[in-house]
Design an enzyme around this catalytic site. Structure first.
Site, PDB file in Angstrom:
ATOM      1  N   LYS A 180       0.831  -1.207   0.000  1.00 52.71           N
ATOM      2  CA  LYS A 180       0.000   0.000   0.000  1.00 52.71           C
ATOM      3  C   LYS A 180       0.870   1.265   0.000  1.00 52.71           C
ATOM      4  O   LYS A 180       0.664   2.172  -0.810  1.00 52.71           O
ATOM      5  CB  LYS A 180      -0.930  -0.009   1.221  1.00 52.71           C
ATOM      6  N   ARG A 225      -3.380   3.013   8.616  1.00 51.00           N
ATOM      7  CA  ARG A 225      -3.681   1.719   7.982  1.00 51.00           C
ATOM      8  C   ARG A 225      -2.448   0.838   7.917  1.00 51.00           C
ATOM      9  O   ARG A 225      -1.348   1.314   7.699  1.00 51.00           O
ATOM     10  CB  ARG A 225      -4.148   1.932   6.528  1.00 51.00           C
ATOM     11  N   GLY A 256      -7.744  -7.585   4.715  1.00 52.60           N
ATOM     12  CA  GLY A 256      -8.575  -7.561   5.914  1.00 52.60           C
ATOM     13  C   GLY A 256      -7.956  -8.218   7.130  1.00 52.60           C
ATOM     14  O   GLY A 256      -8.582  -8.298   8.172  1.00 52.60           O
ATOM     15  N   MET A 275      -5.182  -7.334   8.858  1.00 56.55           N
ATOM     16  CA  MET A 275      -4.596  -6.455   9.873  1.00 56.55           C
ATOM     17  C   MET A 275      -5.459  -5.213  10.040  1.00 56.55           C
ATOM     18  O   MET A 275      -6.465  -5.054   9.384  1.00 56.55           O
ATOM     19  CB  MET A 275      -3.170  -6.111   9.483  1.00 56.55           C
ATOM     20  N   ARG A 313      -3.160  -1.286  -6.564  1.00 56.88           N
ATOM     21  CA  ARG A 313      -2.269  -2.449  -6.565  1.00 56.88           C
ATOM     22  C   ARG A 313      -2.611  -3.299  -7.778  1.00 56.88           C
ATOM     23  O   ARG A 313      -3.673  -3.134  -8.379  1.00 56.88           O
ATOM     24  CB  ARG A 313      -2.403  -3.259  -5.272  1.00 56.88           C
ATOM     25  N   HIS A 363     -15.299  -9.524   1.538  1.00 58.27           N
ATOM     26  CA  HIS A 363     -14.215 -10.381   2.000  1.00 58.27           C
ATOM     27  C   HIS A 363     -14.267 -11.768   1.353  1.00 58.27           C
ATOM     28  O   HIS A 363     -13.275 -12.254   0.807  1.00 58.27           O
ATOM     29  CB  HIS A 363     -14.308 -10.492   3.531  1.00 58.27           C
ATOM     30  N   SER A 422      14.071 -42.020 -15.544  1.00 62.42           N
ATOM     31  CA  SER A 422      12.924 -41.199 -15.160  1.00 62.42           C
ATOM     32  C   SER A 422      12.845 -41.233 -13.635  1.00 62.42           C
ATOM     33  O   SER A 422      12.726 -42.309 -13.046  1.00 62.42           O
ATOM     34  CB  SER A 422      11.643 -41.760 -15.774  1.00 62.42           C
ATOM     35  N   CYS A 440       8.823 -38.299 -13.392  1.00 63.33           N
ATOM     36  CA  CYS A 440       7.399 -38.608 -13.527  1.00 63.33           C
ATOM     37  C   CYS A 440       6.680 -38.688 -12.178  1.00 63.33           C
ATOM     38  O   CYS A 440       5.535 -39.100 -12.119  1.00 63.33           O
ATOM     39  CB  CYS A 440       7.191 -39.881 -14.335  1.00 63.33           C
ATOM     40  N   TYR A 456      12.709 -33.640 -19.651  1.00 69.13           N
ATOM     41  CA  TYR A 456      11.257 -33.493 -19.576  1.00 69.13           C
ATOM     42  C   TYR A 456      10.746 -33.674 -18.154  1.00 69.13           C
ATOM     43  O   TYR A 456      11.417 -34.252 -17.301  1.00 69.13           O
ATOM     44  CB  TYR A 456      10.553 -34.493 -20.509  1.00 69.13           C
TER      45      TYR A 456
HETATM   46  C1  PEP Z   1       7.154 -42.309  -8.228  1.00 69.20           C
HETATM   47  O1  PEP Z   1       7.471 -43.067  -7.319  1.00 69.20           O
HETATM   48  O2  PEP Z   1       7.460 -41.102  -8.246  1.00 69.20           O
HETATM   49  C2  PEP Z   1       6.346 -42.802  -9.336  1.00 69.20           C
HETATM   50  C3  PEP Z   1       6.065 -42.033 -10.356  1.00 69.20           C
HETATM   51  O3  PEP Z   1       5.834 -44.047  -9.213  1.00 69.20           O
HETATM   52  P1  PEP Z   1       4.551 -44.421  -8.306  1.00 69.20           P
HETATM   53  O4  PEP Z   1       3.972 -43.140  -7.839  1.00 69.20           O
HETATM   54  O5  PEP Z   1       3.660 -45.188  -9.179  1.00 69.20           O
HETATM   55  O6  PEP Z   1       5.196 -45.220  -7.226  1.00 69.20           O
END
Ligand code: PEP
Ligand code: MG
Length: 874
Positions: A25, A95, A104, A106, A338, A456, A767, A834, A854
Site C-alpha cells: 500500500k 492503515r 482484511g 490487519m 495495486r 471479504h 525417469s 514422472c 522433460y
Molecule cells: C514415483 O514413485 O514417483 C512414481 C512415479 O511411481 P509411483 O507413484 O507409481 O510409485
C-alpha cells in the site's frame, strides 16, 4: 535508518519498487503521488520500524516518534490544518500494509484526531451531522481495533437508538441522535475497560500505530500467512494519511474498482460505488453498492478523472489494477492501487488482450499469468448446467467461478475439522470475516448471504481460485441451530449442495462435475509460453482416454503409463489378475498371463494411436500384489477367491498370508516382481511390442519405451533388460517385423541415484520417481504422512509437504547428482521425472534448471507445467 517516508501529490520519498520496506500500500501510494495523481498527503512508517518495535519489546523508539512528528508537520503544512486543532482540524487514517497483500487481516483506524473539541470545529466547517457521524465511527473503530473493546458493544448502542427512534438505516439518524450516540459510545469505554476514551490526538496516534504493528502478529494474520506460505517478511508498514471523506453528503462517496473485469478479463471498468459512505462500508457489505458506471451520472467530473487515472495506471504498471478511491465533495482522491487479483480465465484474457493492445510484450505476459491461474481454468465445471435447472434454489453473486459440490457446514472451524476427516464441505455464512480464513481454505466452496463482489468472501475466494457465491440475500443462515433456509427449502448441516460460482446459482443436492474446457485465449497464450520453454512436458496417463486428454492439453508424450491401473478397468480383468496372483504353479500363472495379454495389448494400442508420433513410456508392473486383492471381510474375500480361482479355501488363505507384508512399500514390488516372476515381464514386454508393431502397421508412428521400476542395483536392471531384449527378438521373429524401442529405468531409490553412473550404462533413459524417492530419502511412508505433516508444517519443521513440492535441498540433490553421474557415463542420456512433482511449478523450475529433458505430470496439470517451464526459462 530512515523510518518514515512522506508522500503527497507530485512528491514522494518512496516508490513502487520499495514494497519490502513500505508495504504494498505504502509503495503504491508513493508511486501514485509521484506520477501526479491526487493522493491525500501522508507518510509511511517502514516495515523495518515494525521489526524494530517488536525487537524493543513492543515499544516505539524515540527516533521513530521524532520522524513521525516530522512527517506529520509536512502533512499539516500541506493541508493548512493540524492534528488536534479545533479551528482547523486535520484528521488522519492509520492503515496497515505489508509487502504481500493480506486482505482484511490487519488493522485500520479512520477519522483519527477527533475529540470533544475537535468535533465542534469539524462541525462548524463541514456540518454537524457529518462531524458527529465521523466521531461515532472513530469511537467505535478505535475502541475495537486499538483498545480491544468488542465492536458489538457499540453496535448494540446503535441498534438500541435506531429502535428507539423507529428508524432502519444509520443515515436516518439526525445530528442530535449522533451526538447522543457519541456520549453512549464514550460510556462503553469506561464500562468495558474502566478507562476513558483517550482524547489527546497524539496519544491516539501513538496507540493506533502500536495497534497496527501488533496486528501483524494476531492469530488470524499468522494463520493467513501460514496458509498462503508467506514467510520472510519484516512486518507491516503503517500508512498515516490525511482523511478524505466519502460521507460528506450526496456529492461524496467511495468505491473500489478493477481496471478490467477480474472474473472474465473483459476490458471494462468493474467495480462498486457507494454514495455518502466511507470505504469500510463497501468492503463490509453492509449496504449494497451501485455499479461503478452509476457514478458517471451522479459525479461526472470525478468519474471522468477516475477513468483517466485507470488508463494512466494501467500504462504505468503495465497490468490490470485494483483501485480504491473516495470522492469528497465532487473531488476525486486516490486511496490505493495495486496489481489486481484475478481468476485464471481473466488472467489469460488480460494477458492476450494486453499484448494485442501493444501495452506489454509477450515475455512480460508470460510472467504475468501465474501457474495457479491455469489451475483454476482447469477446475471442474458442471457437466450439464441445463440438467439442474429445476433444482436451482436461488441465485447470488457469481463471486468466484468454477463449480463446487459439498456438504454444508456453518462454522469455519467445522469446515476445517470435517475437511480433516476427508469430507468435502461448502462453508455457508451470513458473511465471512478474516477469522474465517482457515475454514474458507478447507471448504471446496463458499456461500454467503451478504456482501458484494468485493466483499471479504469474494476477494479471498477469488485469490484462491475457489468457487464462491456471495450476496445471496434471500437465504437465511442460522449458525446456532445449523440451518440454512432458502425459500421453502430448509437444509441442515451435512446435506449436499452444489454451487456455480460462474453464474451464482445455488443448487440442491449433488450435481455431476465435468472437467473444464480450454479457451482460444489459453491456446494463444500457451503457444507464446511454449516458444520460451526448454524442458519438454509429458503426461502420466494410463488409458487411451487419458492419453487423448493429455495430448489435448499439450503433452509431448507419455512419461509414465502405470500398467497396473489397466487391471482394474473391468471385472473380468481384475478377476484374471487375481487368478495370476493366486496361482500356485508357474503353468497356472502363465495361463492367467496369457489371458491378461490381450487386455494390455489393446490398451497399449489405444495409447500409441492417441500419441501418434510422440514417445510413450510404459512402466512394468510396480505395486505390491496384495493391492489387487479385494478389500473387506477376510472370510468373504476367501469365499470369493475360492470361487474365482478354483483353489481350496486353505490354499487361498495361505496365499493371502504369503502376500501380506509388514512394509509393503518396501516389500515385494517394483522390479522385484518381474525378477521373481519373469513370465510377468515377458507378458508385458510382449504386449507392448506387439501393440507397437500392430499400431505402426495401421499407419501410426510409434515410439515405445519400456521402463523398469524401483531398481536399486545395476544387476536388477540388467536382469530385466536382457529379458525384455530377448522377448523383443522373439516377438519380431514371430511377427516378421520389428520396431525401434527403448528400455530404461526409473530412479526412485537413493541407491539407484548413488550408482547412477553404472545404471546409465545399461539404460536408454532415466525417469525419476520422486514420489518413492521422497519416501525413501526422508523415510516417510507415502501413505501415512497425513498423520504428522500438518504438525510439521504448522511448527515450521517443514516449509512444504515434500510429496507436493520437491525437497530441492535433499531429494533434489540426489536428482542433480544422479543426473550428473548418469550423463557422465552416458553423454546425452535422456532424463525426465514422472513423480507428482512434475506438475508443481517450483519443482518444474528446479528440474528445468538442472537440465532434465522433460517433466511428466497428470493431464490436467500439463498446461501448468508448460507455463512454469516457460517462466523458468525466462
Ligand atoms: C514415483 O514413485 O514417483 C512414481 C512415479 O511411481 P509411483 O507413484 O507409481 O510409485
Ligand atoms: Mg514409484
Amino acid at each position: 535508518m530512515k523510518r518514515v517516508f512522506a508522500f503527497g501529490k507530485g512528491r514522494s520519498e518512496g516508490n513502487k519498487d520499495m514494497k519490502a520496506l513500505l508495504g504494498g500500500k505504502g509503495a503504491n501510494l508513493a508511486e501514485m503521488a509521484s506520477i501526479g495523481l491526487s493522493v491525500p498527503p501522508g507518510f509511511t512508517i517502514s516495515t523495518e520500524a515494525c521489526q524494530e518495535y517488536q525487537q524493543l519489546g513492543k515499544n516505539l523508539s524515540d527516533q521513530l516518534w521524532g520522524e513521525v512528528m516530522m512527517g506529520l508537520k509536512i502533512v499539516e503544512k500541506d493541508m493548512g490544518a493540524s492534528l488536534g486543532d479545533p479551528f482547523n482540524p486535520l484528521l488522519v487514517s492509520v492503515r496497515s500494509g505489508a509487502a504481500v497483500s493480506m486482505p482484511g487481516m490487519m488493522d485500520t483506524v479512520l477519522n483519527l484526531g477527533l475529540n470533544d473539541q475537535v468535533v465542534r470545529g469539524l462541525a462548524a466547517k463541514s456540518g454537524e451531522r457529518f462531524a458527529y457521524d465521523s466521531y461515532r465511527r472513530f469511537l467505535d473503530m478505535f475502541g475495537d481495533v486499538v483498545m480491544g473493546i468488542s465492536h458489538s458493544l457499540f453496535e448494540e448502542k446503535l441498534e438500541k437508538l435506531k429502535h428507539l427512534r423507529g428508524v432502519k438505516l444509520d443515515t436516518e439518524l439526525t445530528a442530535s441522535d449522533l451526538k447522543e450516540l457519541v456520549e453512549s459510545y464514550k460510556s462503553v469505554y469506561v464500562e468495558a475497560n474502566g478507562e476513558k476514551f483517550p482524547s489527546d490526538p497524539k496519544k491516539q496516534l501513538e496507540l493506533a500505530i502500536k495497534a497496527v504493528f501488533d496486528s501483524w502478529d494476531c492469530p488470524r494474520a499468522i494463520k493467513y500467512r501460514t496458509i498462503n506460505h508467506i514467510t520472510g517478511l519484516m512486518g507491516t508498514a503503517v500508512n498515516i494519511q490525511t482523511m478524505v471523506f466519502g460521507n460528506m453528503g450526496d456529492t461524496s462517496g467511495t468505491g473500489v474498482l478493477f481496471t478490467r473485469n477480474p472474473s472474465t478479463g473483459e476490458n471494462k471498468l468493474y467495480g462498486e460505488f457507494l454514495i455518502n459512505a466511507q470505504g469500510e462500508d463497501v468492503v463490509a457489505g453492509i449496504r449494497t453498492p451501485l455499479d461503478i458506471v452509476a457514478m458517471k451520472n451522479s459525479m461526472p467530473g470525478a468519474y471522468q478523472e477516475l477513468v483517466e487515472n485507470c488508463h494512466i495506471l494501467e500504462r504505468h504498471y503495465k497490468d490490470m489494477m485494483d483501485i480504491e478511491f473516495t470522492v469528497q465533495d465532487k473531488r476525486l482522491w486516490m486511496l490505493q492501487c495495486r496489481i489486481g487479483k484475478r481468476t485464471g480465465k481473466s488472467a489469460v484474457k488480460i494477458a492476450v488482450d494486453m499484448v494485442n493492445e501493444d501495452l506489454v510484450d509477450k515475455v512480460t505476459v508470460i510472467k504475468m499469468v501465474e501457474p495457479r491461474h491455469l489451475d483454476q481454468l482447469l477446475h471442474p465445471q458442471f457437466e450439464d448446467p441445463s440438467a439442474y435447472k429445476e433444482k436451482v434454489l436461488t441465485k447470488g453473486l457469481p463471486a468466484s467461478p468454477g463449480a463446487a459440490v459439498g456438504q454444508i457446514v456453518f462454522k469455519a472451524e467445522d469446515a476445517e475439522s470435517w475437511n480433516a476427516q476427508g469430507k468435502t464441505v461448502i462453508l455457508v455464512r451470513t458473511e465471512t470475516s478474516p477469522e474465517d480464513v482457515g475454514g474458507m481454505h478447507a471448504a471446496t466452496g463458499i456461500l454467503t448471504a451478504r456482501g458484494g463482489m468485493t466483499s471479504h468472501a469474494a476477494v479471498v475466494a477469488r485469490g484462491w481460485g475457489k468457487c464462491c457465491v456471495a450476496g445471496c440475500f434471500d437465504i437465511r443462515v442460522n449458525d446456532v441451530d445449523k440451518v440454512l433456509v432458502i425459500g421453502k427449502t430448509t437444509m441442515h448441516e451435512g446435506e449436499w449442495i452444489s454451487l456455480n460460482g460462474t453464474t451464482g446459482e445455488v443448487i440442491f443436492g449433488k450435481q455431476a462435475l465435468a472437467p473444464p474446457s480450454l479457451s482460444d485465449d489459453l491456446e494463444t497464450f500457451m503457444s507464446w509460453a511454449d516458444k520460451k520453454r526448454k524442458i519438454k512436458v509429458m503426461a502420466n496417463a494410463d488409458s487411451p482416454a487419458d492419453a487423448i486428454a493429455a495430448r489435448n492439453n499439450g503433452a509431448e508424450g507419455i512419461g509414465l503409463c502405470r500398467t497396473e491401473h489397466m487391471f482394474f478397468a473391468s471385472d473380468e480383468r481384475i478377476k484374471t489378475m487375481r487368478k495370476m496372483i493366486m496361482s500356485v504353479t508357474q503353468e497356472q500363472r502363465q495361463a492367467a498371463l496369457n489371458q491378461l495379454l490381450p487386455f494390455q495389448k489393446s490398451d497399449f494400442e489405444g495409447i500409441f494411436q492417441a500419441m501418434d508420433g510422440l514417445p510413450v513410456t510404459i512402466r512394468l508392473l510396480d505395486p505390491p500384489l496384495h493391492e489387487f486383492l479385494p478389500e473387506g471381510d477376510i472370510d468373504q474375500i476367501v469365499k470369493d477367491l475360492t470361487a474365482e480361482t478354483g483353489l481350496t479355501s486353505d490354499e487361498v488363505y495361505s496365499k493371502i498370508e504369503n502376500l501380506s507384508e509388514v512394509n509393503p512399500m518396501m516389500g515385494f514390488r517394483g522390479c522385484r516382481l518381474g525378477i521373481s516372476y519373469p513370465e510377468l515381464t515377458e507378458m508385458q514386454a510382449r504386449a507392448i511390442l506387439q501393440a507397437a508393431i500392430s499400431t505402426r502397421n495401421r499407419g501410426f508412428t510409434v515410439l515405445p519405451e519400456i521402463m523398469v521400476p524401483l531398481i536399486g542395483t545395476p544387476q536388477e536392471l540388467e536382469n530385466q533388460v536382457s529379458l525384455i531384449r530377448s522377448v523383443a527378438k522373439r516377438v519380431f521373429t514371430e511377427m516378421g517385423s520389428s520396431v525401434n524401442y527403448k528400455v530404461g529405468t526409473m530412479i526412485e531409490t537413493p541407491r539407484a541415484a548413488l550408482v547412477a553412473d553404472k545404471i546409465a550404462k545399461l539404460s536408454d533413459f532415466f525417469s525419476y520417481g520422486t514420489n518413492d524417492l521422497t519416501q525413501m530419502t526422508f523415510g516417510y511412508s507415502r501413505d501415512d504422512v497425513g498423520k504428522f505433516i500438518p504438525t510439521y508444517l504448522s511448527k515450521g519443521i517443514l516449509q512444504n509437504d515434500p510429496f507436493e513440492v520437491l525437497d530441492q535441498e535433499g531429494v533434489g540433490q540426489l536428482v542433480k547428482m544422479a543426473t550428473e553421474r548418469g550423463r557422465k557415463s552416458k553423454p546425452g542420456l535422456k532424463i525426465g521425472i514422472c513423480g507428482e512433482h512434475g506438475g508443481e511449478p517450483s519443482s518444474v523450475a528446479f528440474f528445468a534448471q538442472i537440465g532434465l529433458d522433460y517433466v511428466s505430470c497428470s493431464p490436467f496439470r500439463v498446461p501448468i507445467a508448460r507455463l512454469a517451464a516457460a517462466q523458468a526459462a525466462l
